[in-house]
Design a protein around this motif. Structure first.
Motif, PDB file in Angstrom:
ATOM      1  N   TYR A 255      -2.345   7.542  -6.979  1.00 59.99           N
ATOM      2  CA  TYR A 255      -1.781   6.201  -7.137  1.00 59.99           C
ATOM      3  C   TYR A 255      -2.704   5.334  -7.994  1.00 59.99           C
ATOM      4  O   TYR A 255      -2.249   4.613  -8.898  1.00 59.99           O
ATOM      5  CB  TYR A 255      -1.574   5.563  -5.766  1.00 59.99           C
ATOM      6  CG  TYR A 255      -1.055   4.141  -5.828  1.00 59.99           C
ATOM      7  CD1 TYR A 255       0.219   3.873  -6.316  1.00 59.99           C
ATOM      8  CD2 TYR A 255      -1.848   3.078  -5.402  1.00 59.99           C
ATOM      9  CE1 TYR A 255       0.693   2.571  -6.378  1.00 59.99           C
ATOM     10  CE2 TYR A 255      -1.372   1.775  -5.464  1.00 59.99           C
ATOM     11  CZ  TYR A 255      -0.101   1.528  -5.950  1.00 59.99           C
ATOM     12  OH  TYR A 255       0.360   0.240  -6.016  1.00 59.99           O
TER      13      TYR A 255
ATOM     14  N   HIS B 118     -12.743   2.488  -2.136  1.00 59.44           N
ATOM     15  CA  HIS B 118     -12.919   3.563  -1.167  1.00 59.44           C
ATOM     16  C   HIS B 118     -14.395   3.704  -0.799  1.00 59.44           C
ATOM     17  O   HIS B 118     -15.285   3.460  -1.627  1.00 59.44           O
ATOM     18  CB  HIS B 118     -12.427   4.905  -1.730  1.00 59.44           C
ATOM     19  CG  HIS B 118     -10.947   4.984  -1.882  1.00 59.44           C
ATOM     20  ND1 HIS B 118     -10.268   4.293  -2.864  1.00 59.44           N
ATOM     21  CD2 HIS B 118     -10.012   5.670  -1.173  1.00 59.44           C
ATOM     22  CE1 HIS B 118      -8.976   4.560  -2.763  1.00 59.44           C
ATOM     23  NE2 HIS B 118      -8.802   5.379  -1.751  1.00 59.44           N
TER      24      HIS B 118
ATOM     25  N   ALA C 140       0.851  -1.196   0.000  1.00 56.25           N
ATOM     26  CA  ALA C 140       0.000   0.000   0.000  1.00 56.25           C
ATOM     27  C   ALA C 140       0.880   1.236   0.000  1.00 56.25           C
ATOM     28  O   ALA C 140       1.957   1.252   0.592  1.00 56.25           O
ATOM     29  CB  ALA C 140      -0.921   0.011   1.217  1.00 56.25           C
TER      30      ALA C 140
ATOM     31  N   ARG D  45       1.684   9.568  -8.535  1.00 59.27           N
ATOM     32  CA  ARG D  45       2.743   9.249  -7.580  1.00 59.27           C
ATOM     33  C   ARG D  45       4.092   9.808  -8.028  1.00 59.27           C
ATOM     34  O   ARG D  45       4.870  10.303  -7.217  1.00 59.27           O
ATOM     35  CB  ARG D  45       2.831   7.720  -7.441  1.00 59.27           C
ATOM     36  CG  ARG D  45       3.790   7.242  -6.372  1.00 59.27           C
ATOM     37  CD  ARG D  45       3.146   7.301  -5.015  1.00 59.27           C
ATOM     38  NE  ARG D  45       4.014   6.770  -3.982  1.00 59.27           N
ATOM     39  CZ  ARG D  45       3.695   6.737  -2.709  1.00 59.27           C
ATOM     40  NH1 ARG D  45       2.525   7.171  -2.319  1.00 59.27           N
ATOM     41  NH2 ARG D  45       4.526   6.268  -1.801  1.00 59.27           N
TER      42      ARG D  45
ATOM     43  N   THR E 101      -0.090   9.436   5.015  1.00 61.28           N
ATOM     44  CA  THR E 101      -1.521   9.342   4.709  1.00 61.28           C
ATOM     45  C   THR E 101      -2.322   9.282   6.009  1.00 61.28           C
ATOM     46  O   THR E 101      -1.764   9.147   7.106  1.00 61.28           O
ATOM     47  CB  THR E 101      -1.822   8.079   3.884  1.00 61.28           C
ATOM     48  OG1 THR E 101      -1.630   6.916   4.706  1.00 61.28           O
ATOM     49  CG2 THR E 101      -0.917   7.981   2.660  1.00 61.28           C
TER      50      THR E 101
ATOM     51  N   GLN F 148      -3.918   8.845  -2.673  1.00 63.54           N
ATOM     52  CA  GLN F 148      -4.452   7.540  -3.067  1.00 63.54           C
ATOM     53  C   GLN F 148      -5.091   7.603  -4.452  1.00 63.54           C
ATOM     54  O   GLN F 148      -4.952   6.670  -5.249  1.00 63.54           O
ATOM     55  CB  GLN F 148      -5.467   7.074  -2.022  1.00 63.54           C
ATOM     56  CG  GLN F 148      -4.844   6.759  -0.666  1.00 63.54           C
ATOM     57  CD  GLN F 148      -5.893   6.575   0.419  1.00 63.54           C
ATOM     58  OE1 GLN F 148      -6.973   6.058   0.161  1.00 63.54           O
ATOM     59  NE2 GLN F 148      -5.594   7.001   1.627  1.00 63.54           N
TER      60      GLN F 148
END
Length: 896
Positions: A485, A532, A129, A600, A174, A482
């Protein structure tokens, strides 16, 4: 205490479970090993080698009794049946344990927070992650399984978490890292120990080495970026080179740093990057190391310091130059025209898209040439616009593929003087690069570094990660990371754009974020929804947009990058897919044309093609092109709005264009509903007075209604409305959403009822709002006129009857417009007190006590009782019933 051998832990002949990490482990690696042992009871902890002195000190002085690691030489590697690897997936970083990967039937479990890299180990179980620390991933597993930690274990894990997140300040941090920290504290982590081990004073050897590094620092320029390479050599081993690199970044205020230290028969490379454009991990992997885009390291054997430095130079040329490959520079999709179409049609396309050159394609969409605005202008002069473009196109040209280097591009456009360069893939044009695109890259460059454009940092190459950490809530920043990514996994470039970027640079808070992407929006949302929690997803397929809301209350508006053109002045734009540069070009003002990359690899990089950052710094409102107000007249009102809201100034050229648009009646095509939207936003400001004055100065108020102007009386009325609005904000803040209507009433104060009705209809006001403006506003004028002077304060019953059928905005308008303080106070009394008063008796009480049937008479009696109660003539329920009997008897006598 002696080390335990495999025989101490496992019965002879049984497969071993080994937990390991990378060579030269940091605290995150060690903390992750400790955490992993909770998930794999009985497993051996084995370091691959290269433990730094500070880690050995940590073990011995603090927690050695809990670690009990085995030495590689004491482990029969052929018996390892399960290998648990934490904080790395690179086989080269496992040292002597790399050979275990060849064991037949090996079960590999991986826990890592580093980005995917070529050659990564693949496992039967993988938990990877993009969080700030591998400890976070393992802490979540421990929490979810309900496992308990000893305080010493929690402390060791917390040290790793704090070190790898920079005590939660690094951009890679995060929301999950914060929650992991909370869990470790709950389990007994000692922050005093964490502080002692993560904030260390430099030793004499470290100070000497730091001074040598600073003295050797060389500043280089490449791709508009400035970075430093520092080298040193020492006979003795000095630990924590990474700490020295961090100190250099702070002392010298650097964005990118490469530290090379030769010691102990190796060269230690440490890389730090605060800019997403330089991926530290990518460069470290070239030397067999690894890490994150912002922090990475490598330990290099069999090369001298000079050889490593030379190789680093070569890698930097290759890495930094890759951004300027054709695929990154081109504008896409390319705009083209068929070879058989006429020059007149080509001219219309050039005008529609505001471009100067056009690709020409055959019936198979293969590029066969290009034609310029200059050639078409000559054809127009000679009356040849009905001829096909193929008759006058330039058919001799060079093209490149998406991977073409900057040097190739520059040679064709500059040296060969080819004004447009098609980028071809699979025999189809996928983009174009023009001289303007090339000049934007070269702007500000005054030196060369190995063939790459260099010089002052370009406005479009800034990085705002630090600002994002400072101003964005941590959960929102973590969410954007996130999303970036996820976009990268899908091959999509994702950006934050528009007002949220403007507010960020101006250090203003923003909870709503506009995002744009150059890929499949539906696939992105589907993948996002699967991974999510989202409280709301609203898709708009027709416009290729969507709105997302998170449980934390954040709102994300998503769209795809597009270009647009206008069929005629004032029309809604026709939207087509396009590149980021085209997407930003369609924005209203330069200050709103900024974007921040969220992927990223370049998270936080500011994309500024139109000098918006400079205009933000200088405080100017500037349009992006000269026909801006013609194509979208509402921008005239927005220019004034932003000028007033931000305290900026409309630039001289933009003001001239606005005045010209008014003078030449270009705003007559203004869409009335869009005008209402702009007007509503302006009138919703805390103090719209300055903006209204500027609208009047530019001659824009007559576009709302021909008879609206700004007189001294209007200005005074606006000031009084402002005072009333301030009172409302303090007393009833939940009612502020309708305050704009009070200002609209003030702005239209001189209009007759019929003119108010015409205005409400033309603007498309909602029924309630129209009723306030056309029905209640004349009543308000009558109340103000009828109460210019009061011999005494109005009784409460009179106040109630004055205001009971009026809306809040109308009452507030009366309070602002009247010059009679008693009437203004009456409005305050009604809103704060009188409107809440109710009789103590109910209709049922009256029906029962007075033997009355249900009907209008009951309502009539209740109204009379309420007025008496307001004036204090009745105080109890018995008083009210007695009054009702009296009223009923009087009515009966009258009827008799």
């Amino acid at each position: 205490m002696s080390q335990k051998t495999p025989q101490n832990t496992e019965k002879a002949g049984r497969p071993l479970t080994v937990i390991t990490t990378h060579f030269n482990p940091d605290y995150d690696a060690v903390g992750s090993m400790v955490a992993a042992r909770k998930l794999y009871p009985g497993a051996l902890l084995v370091f691959p080698g290269g433990s730094e002195k500070n880690l050995r000190h940590f073990f011995i002085q603090s927690l050695i009794h809990m670690i009990e690691p085995a030495r590689v030489k004491d482990v029969d590697l052929s018996r390892v049946g399960r290998l648990v690897v934490v904080d790395t997936r690179q086989p080269a970083r496992l040292g002597d344990l790399k050979s275990v990967l060849d064991n037949p039937g090996l079960d590999v479990h991986l826990y890592d927070h580093h980005p995917d890299a070529p050659g990564d180990i693949r496992g039967q179980a993988e938990l990877v992650a993009m969080v700030g620390s591998t400890v976070t991933i393992l802490t979540e597993q421990i929490r979810d399984r309900g496992l308990a930690l000893l305080p010493e274990e929690a402390t060791m894990m917390a040290v790793g978490l704090y070190e790898d997140t920079g005590s939660f300040t690094f951009s890679s941090t995060t929301g999950r890292d914060y929650l992991a920290g909370a869990e470790l504290l709950r389990q007994g982590a000692d922050l005093a120990v964490v502080s002692q081990l993560t904030v260390r004073e430099l030793t004499a050897e470290q100070l000497a080495l730091l001074n040598e590094l600073i003295d050797s620092a060389e500043t280089r320029q490449a791709r508009g970026l400035s970075f430093v390479i520092a080298t040193a050599q020492t006979e003795r081993y000095v630990d924590d080179v990474a700490v020295l690199a961090h100190k250099m970044m702070e002392i010298m205020g650097l964005s990118i740093l490469f530290v090379l230290v030769a010691m102990d028969n190796k060269v230690q490379l440490v890389i730090r990057s605060r800019l997403g454009t330089v991926d530290a991990a990518l460069i470290a992997r070239e030397f067999g190391g690894g890490g994150h885009p912002s922090a990475a390291a490598a330990s290099i054997k069999n090369l001298s310091l000079t050889q490593v430095k030379k190789r680093l130079d070569e890698i930097l040329v290759e890495t930094l130059g890759s951004f300027y490959r054709a695929g990154n520079l081109m504008v896409y999709p390319p705009i083209s025209i068929g070879e058989r179409q006429t020059l007149q049609e080509a001219r219309e396309v050039l005008i529609k898209f505001s471009i100067n050159v056009l690709l020409v394609v055959d019936r198979n969409d293969k590029v066969i040439g290009f034609i310029s605005e200059h050639n078409i202008s000559k054809a127009l002069y000679h009356g040849l616009l009905d001829y096909p473009v193929s008759a006058f196109m330039n058919s001799e040209f060079l093209a490149v593929g998406p991977e073409a280097s900057f040097t190739e591009i520059k040679e064709i456009i500059v040296d060969r003087k080819q004004r447009v360069l098609p980028v071809i893939e699979n025999d189809k044009a996928v983009g174009v690069i023009t001289r303007t695109d090339l000049l934007q890259v070269l702007a500000g460059s005054d030196s060369e570094f190995d063939g790459l454009p260099a010089g002052r940092p370009e406005p479009g190459r800034r990085n705002v990660v630090a600002l994002m950490r400072e101003k964005m809530p941590a959960p929102l920043l973590g969410l954007l990371e996130q999303l970036g990514y996820l976009a990268g996994q899908l091959g999509i470039n994702l950006y934050a754009v528009g007002g949220c970027v403007r507010d960020l640079i101006m250090r203003k808070p923003s909870h709503d974020v506009d995002l744009t992407m150059d890929g499949d929006l539906d696939e992105f949302i589907s993948r996002l929804a699967a991974s999510h929690r989202l409280s709301k997803v609203i898709r708009h397929p027709r416009f290729k947009t969507a709105t997302l809301e998170t449980p934390e209350g954040y709102r994300l508006d998503l769209s795809t990058t597009r270009r647009e053109y206008y069929e005629h002045p004032g029309a809604l734009p026709v939207v087509q897919s396009g590149s980021l540069r085209m997407d930003l070009y369609r924005r209203d003002f330069t200050i709103n044309s900024l974007a921040v990359a969220l992927n990223r690899g370049n998270f936080g990089e500011l994309m500024d093609f139109y000098r918006g950052y400079q205009d933000l710094r200088d405080g100017y409102i500037r349009v992006l092109h000269n026909l801006s107000f013609v194509e979208d007249p509402t921008r005239a009102f927005r220019a004034v709005r932003f000028e007033a809201r931000l305290g900026f100034k409309i630039s001289k050229m933009t003001a001239s264009l606005l005045e010209g648009a008014v003078r030449n009646n270009f705003l007559t095509s203004l869409d009335r509903r869009r005008l209402l939207h702009e007007l509503q936003i302006i009138l919703s400001e805390d103090d719209p007075g300055p903006a209204i004055k500027r609208l009047n100065d530019f001659g824009l108020l007559p576009y709302v209604h021909p008879k609206i102007g700004l007189s001294p009386a209007h200005s005074q009325l606006f000031r009084r409305v402002r005072r009333v609005r301030d009172w409302l904000a303090l007393t009833f803040p939940e009612r502020l959403d309708r305050a704009w209507i009070v200002y609209l009433m003030a702005l239209t104060d001189r209009l007759r009822p019929s003119e108010l009705a015409d205005l409400a209809a033309s603007l498309g006001l909602k029924k309630k709002e129209a009723r306030m403006l056309t029905g209640e506003r004349p009543l308000a004028d009558g109340i103000v006129l009828g109460h210019r002077k009061s011999p005494a304060a109005l009784p409460p019953s009179r106040v109630y009857r004055l205001f009971e059928n009026l809306s809040w905005p109308t009452i507030l308008f009366i309070m602002a417009k009247t010059e009679n303080p008693d009437l203004s106070q009456a409005g305050v009394s009604y809103l704060t007190a009188y409107r809440h008063v109710r009789p103590l008796v109910s209709g049922r009480d009256l029906m029962s006590a007075l033997n009355l049937p249900q009907g209008p008479e009951i309502r009539h009696l209740l109204g009379k009782i309420l007025l008496a109660r307001l004036d204090g003539r009745v105080r109890s329920k018995a008083d009210e019933l007695e009054l009702a009997r009296t009223l009923l008897a009087g009515d009966s006598g009258g009827r008799a």
